[in-house]
Design a protein around this motif. Structure first.
Motif, short mmCIF file in Angstrom:
data_model
loop_
_atom_site.label_atom_id
_atom_site.label_comp_id
_atom_site.label_asym_id
_atom_site.label_seq_id
_atom_site.Cartn_x
_atom_site.Cartn_y
_atom_site.Cartn_z
N VAL A 152 -3.46 10.63 -4.32
CA VAL A 152 -3.38 9.40 -5.11
C VAL A 152 -3.86 8.23 -4.27
O VAL A 152 -3.46 8.07 -3.12
CB VAL A 152 -1.93 9.13 -5.57
N VAL A 153 -4.71 7.40 -4.86
CA VAL A 153 -5.09 6.13 -4.26
C VAL A 153 -4.33 5.03 -4.97
O VAL A 153 -4.34 4.95 -6.21
CB VAL A 153 -6.61 5.88 -4.37
N ALA A 154 -3.63 4.18 -4.21
CA ALA A 154 -2.91 3.03 -4.76
C ALA A 154 -3.52 1.77 -4.18
O ALA A 154 -3.83 1.71 -2.99
CB ALA A 154 -1.42 3.12 -4.42
N THR A 155 -3.68 0.76 -5.00
CA THR A 155 -4.43 -0.42 -4.57
C THR A 155 -3.64 -1.34 -3.65
O THR A 155 -4.11 -1.69 -2.58
CB THR A 155 -4.91 -1.20 -5.80
N THR A 156 -2.46 -1.77 -4.07
CA THR A 156 -1.71 -2.80 -3.34
C THR A 156 -0.51 -2.19 -2.60
O THR A 156 -0.08 -1.09 -2.93
CB THR A 156 -1.19 -3.89 -4.29
N PRO A 157 0.04 -2.92 -1.63
CA PRO A 157 1.23 -2.40 -0.94
C PRO A 157 2.40 -2.13 -1.90
O PRO A 157 3.11 -1.13 -1.73
CB PRO A 157 1.58 -3.53 0.04
#
Length: 321
Positions: A38-43
């Motif tokens: 999974v790629v998540a954009t923000t912290p």
């Protein structure tokens, strides 16, 4: 310029992919993946995915702590991570304006989970709300992307994430649902603790001045008064004019506001100058608020829950003094 960079990075990604194929031995099979990539954009979004996915997800976080998401420019490593992912999770509401082009350049064909789906959005920011006439109509089309500052919105976000993870890996759906139940209970506690802390502060003292207009959902949830921000915008690209600076100083004095709060991902210099002119204290350094980011990994503030507790404690302590 960003589009040119993406074209260069796309070519780089293709070369890297070709090198990887050439290095593989004929007939060799890749090991079976045991975790969902999974790629998540923000912290904040990455922390949500880690809490809901648990040991069953492998999370690549694009934006690192204390990096301004409004000014972010993707890197070749980001394209490579997205190209290899099975799922991309974003905050949404236009915060990641660079994401669509990056996904296209990476050739990603998987699912993008917009964690903001179902959240009731604020139209524009406080400065847009104060605008009048034709200008107000133009600005009113923008929505405030800082949705996570209301824990009730965070509950909607993690529910969307749980659904996305379950659809991508149905065999782990029960585990994701169990993690959601446990984490939602923590979000409920965060909300009730915040409300209890603010109940100790008289309504007349609940006045907030920050680096930029990032706390609209928090202000609405806990019934605070927004006095102004150093950067008169939802993002960080605007600057105060001389008149706006003078007006903000005058408003701080007139309202009896006690402090100005710097933010961890923005330099405090202008904030300190305004505080000096207004004759109020500035809260910065280790006490700076987490407006667009989280703290360093491995610290309590490196999690969403820890960062939000920090924000409430710092603000309440400053306004109670």
């Amino acid at each position: 310029m960003k589009q040119i960079h993406l074209l260069v990075w796309t070519a780089t990604l293709a070369v890297l992919a070709g090198c990887g194929s050439a290095a593989a031995e004929p007939g060799a099979s890749a090991p079976a993946a045991t975790k969902l990539a999974v790629v998540a954009t923000t912290p904040e979004v990455a922390d949500f995915v880690r809490n809901i996915g648990g040991a069953d997800v492998d999370v690549t976080q694009i934006i690192k702590p204390n990096v301004d998401p409004h000014e972010y420019e993707p890197t070749p490593a980001d394209l490579q991570a997205i190209a290899s992912a099975e799922l991309v999770v974003k905050n949404g509401v236009g915060l990641e304006e660079w994401l669509d082009r990056t996904i296209e350049s990476a050739g990603f064909k998987g699912t993008v989970v917009d964690s903001s789906q179902g959240v009731t959005l604020r139209e524009g920011g406080h400065h847009e709300e104060e605008a009048e006439g034709e200008h107000a109509e133009e600005e009113g089309e923008e929505h405030d992307p800082h949705i996570w500052h209301d824990p009730r919105n965070a509950e909607i976000m993690v529910t969307n994430i749980q659904k996305g993870l379950a659809a991508a890996d149905p065999a782990k759906a029960d585990a994701f649902a169990k993690n959601l139940t446990a984490y939602t209970a923590e979000l409920d506690k965060l909300d009730s603790d915040n409300a209890a802390a603010w109940a100790e502060i008289p309504a007349a003292d609940r006045k907030l001045v920050t680096n930029h207009d990032a706390f609209g959902y928090y202000i609405a949830r806990y019934e605070l008064e927004f006095v102004g921000s150093v950067i008169p915008s939802l993002d960080t690209s605007a600057e105060l004019s001389a008149k706006q600076l003078t007006d903000l100083v005058a408003k701080i004095k007139a309202t009896g506001t006690k402090a100005i709060f710097a933010e961890s991902s923005l330099p405090p210099k202008t904030t300190e100058a305004i505080a000096q002119q207004a004759g109020v204290k500035v809260i910065a350094g280790e006490d700076a608020l987490f407006g667009d980011s989280l703290g360093a990994p491995g610290t309590p503030e490196g999690t969403y829950l820890g960062a939000e507790r920090h924000n409430t404690q710092v603000i309440v302590d400053a306004l109670a003094g």
